[in-house]
Scaffold this motif. Structure first.
Motif, PDB file in Angstrom:
ATOM      1  N   THR A  99       9.089  -6.791  27.882  1.00  0.00           N
ATOM      2  CA  THR A  99       8.251  -7.744  27.162  1.00  0.00           C
ATOM      3  C   THR A  99       8.703  -9.183  27.311  1.00  0.00           C
ATOM      4  OG1 THR A  99       9.554  -7.509  25.121  1.00  0.00           O
ATOM      5  CG2 THR A  99       7.706  -5.984  25.445  1.00  0.00           C
ATOM      6  N   ASP A 132       9.016 -13.744  24.380  1.00  0.00           N
ATOM      7  CA  ASP A 132       8.456 -12.398  24.265  1.00  0.00           C
ATOM      8  C   ASP A 132       6.944 -12.510  24.364  1.00  0.00           C
ATOM      9  OD1 ASP A 132       7.533  -9.913  23.565  1.00  0.00           O
ATOM     10  OD2 ASP A 132       8.902  -9.650  21.870  1.00  0.00           O
ATOM     11  N   LYS A 133       6.386 -12.142  25.511  1.00  0.00           N
ATOM     12  CA  LYS A 133       4.949 -12.341  25.727  1.00  0.00           C
ATOM     13  C   LYS A 133       4.104 -11.379  24.903  1.00  0.00           C
ATOM     14  CE  LYS A 133       4.512  -9.328  29.776  1.00  0.00           C
ATOM     15  NZ  LYS A 133       4.039  -9.247  31.181  1.00  0.00           N
ATOM     16  N   ASN A 134       4.610 -10.172  24.624  1.00  0.00           N
ATOM     17  CA  ASN A 134       3.816  -9.193  23.882  1.00  0.00           C
ATOM     18  C   ASN A 134       3.732  -9.502  22.397  1.00  0.00           C
ATOM     19  OD1 ASN A 134       3.377  -7.884  26.248  1.00  0.00           O
ATOM     20  ND2 ASN A 134       4.624  -6.083  25.778  1.00  0.00           N
ATOM     21  N   ASN A 135       4.666 -10.327  21.917  1.00  0.00           N
ATOM     22  CA  ASN A 135       4.671 -10.689  20.499  1.00  0.00           C
ATOM     23  C   ASN A 135       4.317 -12.156  20.306  1.00  0.00           C
ATOM     24  OD1 ASN A 135       5.108  -9.939  17.757  1.00  0.00           O
ATOM     25  ND2 ASN A 135       7.119 -10.904  17.803  1.00  0.00           N
TER      26      ASN A 135
END
Length: 306
Positions: A99, A132-135
């Motif tokens: 992530t 953190d790209k997913n969050n």
């Protein structure tokens, strides 16, 4: 423009080195570029042993002739190939489910990164950043070491975290520099909140803050619209000389060797030098200081003689 969903052969053209310089440059600035590089590097490490069909057939025939009384069929062991396939799946899984996005620049390099919300981050030379790209929607937080300029879209809280302090905003344009014992935040638009080890402060457009270890925190105002390094000029306002030397080293991949112990690298310096012409940069800095220097034949070492 890179779009792996629309251009089915784009990645194969990249692997084969068939992209144009413009396409490659644009691809390298794409948020997914680092993942494709890691997948490619992981695939290159696999040891895929070729299967010799002719030899296998000869062995089968030989075994059949020496074991004519046996009725069992020859068994081809597939586990080595299944293991290879599993390795590929594992490699892809490691990178596709990782992530964190990480970016880094080398000597004299700048890198523009478009963040998931459309905000823009421009890294200066010898800098690193990750997030953190997913969050991202819930936590717009970037870890930074070095220097970067940010153009932040309005939205949730946006924070740049460094080992020397944090800078938080909702939507604005600002510059952050953090290295060793040096921490600086400059606000070009909007408003930013700065939290350092020494104090908490609010900066509005045209205001700046700096903290250098063992010196009192500094505040000042300015009129520039963006940091000068964006247009290939390093600027310094009352900073110790050794930070100027480090910037020269970072921009030109050189080493500055001070021969004279009487030269005070903590001397306060104000000035500029270009980031696209080393000879002019060296002359500009050292002539201002009244120092003689010599660039050795390797082109990488600057000796300051007096």
């Amino acid at each position: 423009m890179f779009d792996d969903k629309k251009d089915d052969i784009f990645l194969s053209r990249w692997v084969n080195g068939d992209l144009s310089p413009e396409e490659l440059n644009e691809f390298q600035s794409h948020p997914e570029y680092e993942y494709y590089m890691k997948i490619l590097a992981g695939a290159d490490t696999l040891d895929l042993t070729e299967y010799d069909v002719d030899t296998a057939l000869r062995n089968i025939k030989s075994n059949k002739q020496t074991s004519s009384n046996k009725t069992s069929k020859p068994v081809i062991k597939l586990w080595p190939y299944l293991a290879v396939a599993a390795s590929i799946v594992i490699i892809l899984g490691l990178f596709l489910f990782n992530t964190n996005d990480s970016f880094a620049t080398s000597y004299g390099e700048q890198l523009t990164v478009i963040l998931p919300d459309g905000s823009e981050m421009i890294l200066n030379a010898k800098s690193e950043a990750s997030f953190d790209k997913n969050n991202w929607d819930a936590n717009r937080n970037i870890s930074l070491e070095g220097e970067a300029y940010f153009k932040v879209k309005k939205g949730s809280k946006f924070t740049v975290t460094t080992k020397n302090g944090d800078v938080s905003v909702l939507g604005t344009q600002f510059n952050v520099q953090s290295q060793a014992s040096f921490f600086e935040a400059v606000c070009y638009e909007g408003k930013v909140s700065v939290t350092s080890k020494q104090e908490n402060t609010i900066l509005t457009a045209g205001k700046a803050y700096r903290n250098i270890t063992n010196t009192p925190p500094e505040h000042w105002t300015f009129v520039a619209q963006e940091p000068s390094w964006i247009t290939n000029t390093s600027s310094f306002r009352s900073v110790p000389l050794h930070y100027v030397f480090k910037e020269l080293e970072d921009q030109y991949n050189i080493s500055i060797n001070i021969k004279n112990p009487d030269i005070n690298i903590n001397t306060i310096y104000t000035g500029t030098f270009p980031n696209n012409d080393m000879n002019i940069a060296l002359k500009t800095v050292f002539s201002t200081l009244g120092l003689q220097y010599q660039l050795l034949q390797n082109g990488k070492t600057v000796v300051v003689e007096n």
